[in-house]
Design a protein around this motif. Structure first.
Motif, PDB file in Angstrom:
ATOM      1  N   UNK A  90       0.899  -1.097  -0.023  1.00 40.92           N
ATOM      2  CA  UNK A  90      -0.102  -0.019  -0.011  1.00 40.92           C
ATOM      3  C   UNK A  90       0.877   1.290  -0.056  1.00 40.92           C
ATOM      4  N   UNK A  91       0.648   2.086  -0.717  1.00 39.99           N
ATOM      5  CA  UNK A  91       1.600   3.114  -1.262  1.00 39.99           C
ATOM      6  C   UNK A  91       1.101   4.354  -0.452  1.00 39.99           C
ATOM      7  N   UNK A  92       2.057   5.492  -0.621  1.00 36.96           N
ATOM      8  CA  UNK A  92       1.937   6.715   0.445  1.00 36.96           C
ATOM      9  C   UNK A  92       0.709   7.312   0.135  1.00 36.96           C
ATOM     10  N   UNK A  93       0.342   7.386  -1.335  1.00 37.74           N
ATOM     11  CA  UNK A  93      -0.963   8.239  -1.719  1.00 37.74           C
ATOM     12  C   UNK A  93      -1.893   7.176  -2.346  1.00 37.74           C
ATOM     13  N   UNK A  94      -3.062   7.309  -1.713  1.00 37.12           N
ATOM     14  CA  UNK A  94      -4.122   6.426  -2.346  1.00 37.12           C
ATOM     15  C   UNK A  94      -4.124   6.211  -3.952  1.00 37.12           C
ATOM     16  N   UNK A  95      -4.107   5.307  -4.747  1.00 39.57           N
ATOM     17  CA  UNK A  95      -4.043   4.823  -5.946  1.00 39.57           C
ATOM     18  C   UNK A  95      -4.882   3.796  -6.416  1.00 39.57           C
ATOM     19  N   UNK A 145     -19.744   2.648  -8.681  1.00 46.32           N
ATOM     20  CA  UNK A 145     -19.291   4.112  -9.165  1.00 46.32           C
ATOM     21  C   UNK A 145     -17.754   3.961  -8.922  1.00 46.32           C
ATOM     22  N   UNK A 146     -17.096   5.080  -9.362  1.00 44.70           N
ATOM     23  CA  UNK A 146     -15.525   4.990  -9.604  1.00 44.70           C
ATOM     24  C   UNK A 146     -15.064   5.080  -8.407  1.00 44.70           C
ATOM     25  N   UNK A 147     -14.060   4.286  -8.068  1.00 39.27           N
ATOM     26  CA  UNK A 147     -13.065   4.398  -6.899  1.00 39.27           C
ATOM     27  C   UNK A 147     -12.662   5.770  -6.714  1.00 39.27           C
ATOM     28  N   UNK A 148     -12.201   6.525  -7.716  1.00 39.25           N
ATOM     29  CA  UNK A 148     -11.602   7.931  -7.612  1.00 39.25           C
ATOM     30  C   UNK A 148     -12.800   8.857  -6.903  1.00 39.25           C
ATOM     31  N   UNK A 149     -13.870   8.495  -6.852  1.00 42.61           N
ATOM     32  CA  UNK A 149     -14.763   9.305  -6.426  1.00 42.61           C
ATOM     33  C   UNK A 149     -14.893   9.410  -4.891  1.00 42.61           C
ATOM     34  N   UNK A 150     -14.221   8.537  -4.208  1.00 41.14           N
ATOM     35  CA  UNK A 150     -14.205   8.336  -2.808  1.00 41.14           C
ATOM     36  C   UNK A 150     -13.296   9.315  -2.171  1.00 41.14           C
ATOM     37  N   UNK A 151     -13.478   9.550  -1.009  1.00 41.35           N
ATOM     38  CA  UNK A 151     -12.470  10.612  -0.268  1.00 41.35           C
ATOM     39  C   UNK A 151     -11.252  10.079  -0.037  1.00 41.35           C
ATOM     40  N   UNK A 152     -10.061  10.697   0.321  1.00 37.91           N
ATOM     41  CA  UNK A 152      -8.822  10.342   0.507  1.00 37.91           C
ATOM     42  C   UNK A 152      -8.758   9.069   1.491  1.00 37.91           C
ATOM     43  N   UNK A 154     -11.063   6.852   2.411  1.00 38.70           N
ATOM     44  CA  UNK A 154     -11.839   5.967   1.903  1.00 38.70           C
ATOM     45  C   UNK A 154     -11.084   5.182   0.916  1.00 38.70           C
ATOM     46  N   UNK A 155     -10.492   6.016  -0.113  1.00 36.53           N
ATOM     47  CA  UNK A 155      -9.435   5.396  -1.121  1.00 36.53           C
ATOM     48  C   UNK A 155      -8.305   4.617  -0.883  1.00 36.53           C
ATOM     49  N   UNK A 156      -7.738   5.034   0.346  1.00 36.41           N
ATOM     50  CA  UNK A 156      -6.682   4.170   1.043  1.00 36.41           C
ATOM     51  C   UNK A 156      -7.158   2.997   1.613  1.00 36.41           C
ATOM     52  N   UNK A 157      -8.387   2.818   2.172  1.00 34.28           N
ATOM     53  CA  UNK A 157      -8.780   1.717   2.659  1.00 34.28           C
ATOM     54  C   UNK A 157      -9.204   0.857   1.391  1.00 34.28           C
ATOM     55  N   UNK A 158      -9.704   1.344   0.400  1.00 33.25           N
ATOM     56  CA  UNK A 158     -10.176   0.513  -1.047  1.00 33.25           C
ATOM     57  C   UNK A 158      -8.705   0.012  -1.546  1.00 33.25           C
ATOM     58  N   UNK A 159      -7.718   0.626  -1.318  1.00 29.45           N
ATOM     59  CA  UNK A 159      -6.256   0.075  -1.896  1.00 29.45           C
ATOM     60  C   UNK A 159      -6.002  -0.974  -0.883  1.00 29.45           C
ATOM     61  N   UNK A 160      -6.438  -0.793   0.488  1.00 28.76           N
ATOM     62  CA  UNK A 160      -6.109  -1.892   1.380  1.00 28.76           C
ATOM     63  C   UNK A 160      -6.856  -3.208   0.901  1.00 28.76           C
ATOM     64  N   UNK A 161      -7.928  -2.783   0.750  1.00 25.71           N
ATOM     65  CA  UNK A 161      -9.169  -4.044   0.366  1.00 25.71           C
ATOM     66  C   UNK A 161      -8.451  -4.710  -1.169  1.00 25.71           C
ATOM     67  N   UNK A 162      -7.997  -3.848  -1.917  1.00 23.20           N
ATOM     68  CA  UNK A 162      -7.592  -4.488  -3.297  1.00 23.20           C
ATOM     69  C   UNK A 162      -6.211  -5.433  -2.676  1.00 23.20           C
ATOM     70  N   UNK A 163      -5.452  -4.886  -2.015  1.00 28.31           N
ATOM     71  CA  UNK A 163      -4.248  -5.682  -1.633  1.00 28.31           C
ATOM     72  C   UNK A 163      -4.509  -6.789  -0.855  1.00 28.31           C
ATOM     73  N   UNK A 164      -5.544  -6.859  -0.069  1.00 31.46           N
ATOM     74  CA  UNK A 164      -5.841  -8.183   0.675  1.00 31.46           C
ATOM     75  C   UNK A 164      -6.531  -9.081   0.041  1.00 31.46           C
ATOM     76  N   UNK A 165      -7.161  -8.654  -1.191  1.00 28.50           N
ATOM     77  CA  UNK A 165      -8.118  -9.513  -1.952  1.00 28.50           C
ATOM     78  C   UNK A 165      -7.315 -10.600  -2.513  1.00 28.50           C
ATOM     79  N   UNK A 166      -5.830 -10.385  -2.937  1.00 23.42           N
ATOM     80  CA  UNK A 166      -5.188 -11.580  -3.668  1.00 23.42           C
ATOM     81  C   UNK A 166      -4.524 -12.431  -2.417  1.00 23.42           C
ATOM     82  N   UNK A 167      -4.904 -12.383  -1.220  1.00 21.25           N
ATOM     83  CA  UNK A 167      -4.674 -13.124   0.033  1.00 21.25           C
ATOM     84  C   UNK A 167      -3.023 -13.044   0.165  1.00 21.25           C
ATOM     85  N   UNK A 168      -2.288 -11.893   0.260  1.00 27.26           N
ATOM     86  CA  UNK A 168      -0.892 -12.010   0.482  1.00 27.26           C
ATOM     87  C   UNK A 168      -0.723 -12.628   1.769  1.00 27.26           C
TER      88      UNK A 168
END
Length: 259
Positions: A90-95, A145-152, A154-168
């Protein structure tokens, strides 16, 4: 399964420049380890060597070993793409991917794996990981709806969800709260505390109060001067690092005398 990380004699380079030198570090599974130190001392570079992101940078190369449960991630024949699935980041800025919906952002890495899932399995994966990121209740009615429409935050938590979805097995976080407000920062810190029972977590932070709050162990990095490689000065239990460090340089940094 969370996995142990063992780093032995690691050097990292950008072309001819040695960025970090002779790092040896051990990270226990199901724990949080924080990296602290002044800007430019190699914390983020070292973090990126732990999932082979460093070599994506032109001229980036590594010497030494990074073992994940005794398997050398830099060994011959090891697929760096597979390494990055096992060691998420998970990076410094939500991506979040700007053209993708919230739903598709969560599944982006899963779909790259090439495994076929039914629609109901995909729905379950999205809900499970958004719940794990404490985001489900906020977005369940706008998944397409677009993920980019979330607050900062929320976007970072979305990136966490994306990272954990592949079961690292391991989650790396490079200053994940530096662009967030205090309330969003607290939400991410709460998530880190919940996730450490399932993952090995390593976080880079400039916020020493954050390191003290979220980690069991803290590693202090420093460099001798401008242009010199970063080095690991000491690593120990977080409460000891912040109350009674072994090295004067660590004490000086924590007390604000430099950095």
């Amino acid at each position: 399964m969370a996995k142990r990380i063992d780093v032995n004699g690691l050097n990292a380079y950008y072309g001819g420049h040695k960025a970090i030198e002779d790092i040896t570090l051990h990270v226990e599974p199901r724990s949080v380890t924080a990296f602290i130190g002044p800007s430019g001392c190699g914390k983020s570079t070292f973090l990126r060597t732990l999932n082979r992101m460093h070599e994506v940078t032109p001229g980036g190369r590594v010497e030494g070993e990074v073992l994940l449960d005794n398997e050398n991630l830099y060994g011959p024949g090891v697929d760096p793409v597979q390494v990055r699935r096992t060691v998420g980041m998970v990076f410094q800025r939500p991506n979040p991917f700007p053209t993708m919906s919230i739903y598709d952002n969560v599944l982006a890495g899963v779909r790259l794996n090439g495994i076929r899932y039914s629609r109901s399995q995909l729905d379950d994966l999205v809900e499970k990981n958004l719940r794990g990121a404490n985001l489900w209740k906020e977005v369940k009615d706008r998944l397409h709806k677009p993920g980019a429409g979330l607050s900062g935050g929320q976007q970072q938590r979305l990136c966490l969800a994306r990272a954990t979805a592949v079961e690292p097995d391991v989650l790396l976080m490079d200053e994940p709260c530096s662009a967030l407000d205090p309330i969003s920062t607290l939400a991410i810190e709460d998530l880190i505390d919940q996730m450490k029972s399932r993952y090995t977590i390593v976080i880079v932070t400039h916020n020493m109060q954050q390191a003290a709050r979220v980690s069991e162990r803290t590693a202090f990095f420093n460099l001798a001067g401008v242009g010199q490689p970063g080095r690991l000065i000491e690593v120990d239990a977080t409460d000891k690092i912040f109350s009674n460090p072994s090295e004067k340089a660590t004490e000086d940094y924590i007390s604000g005398r430099f950095g």
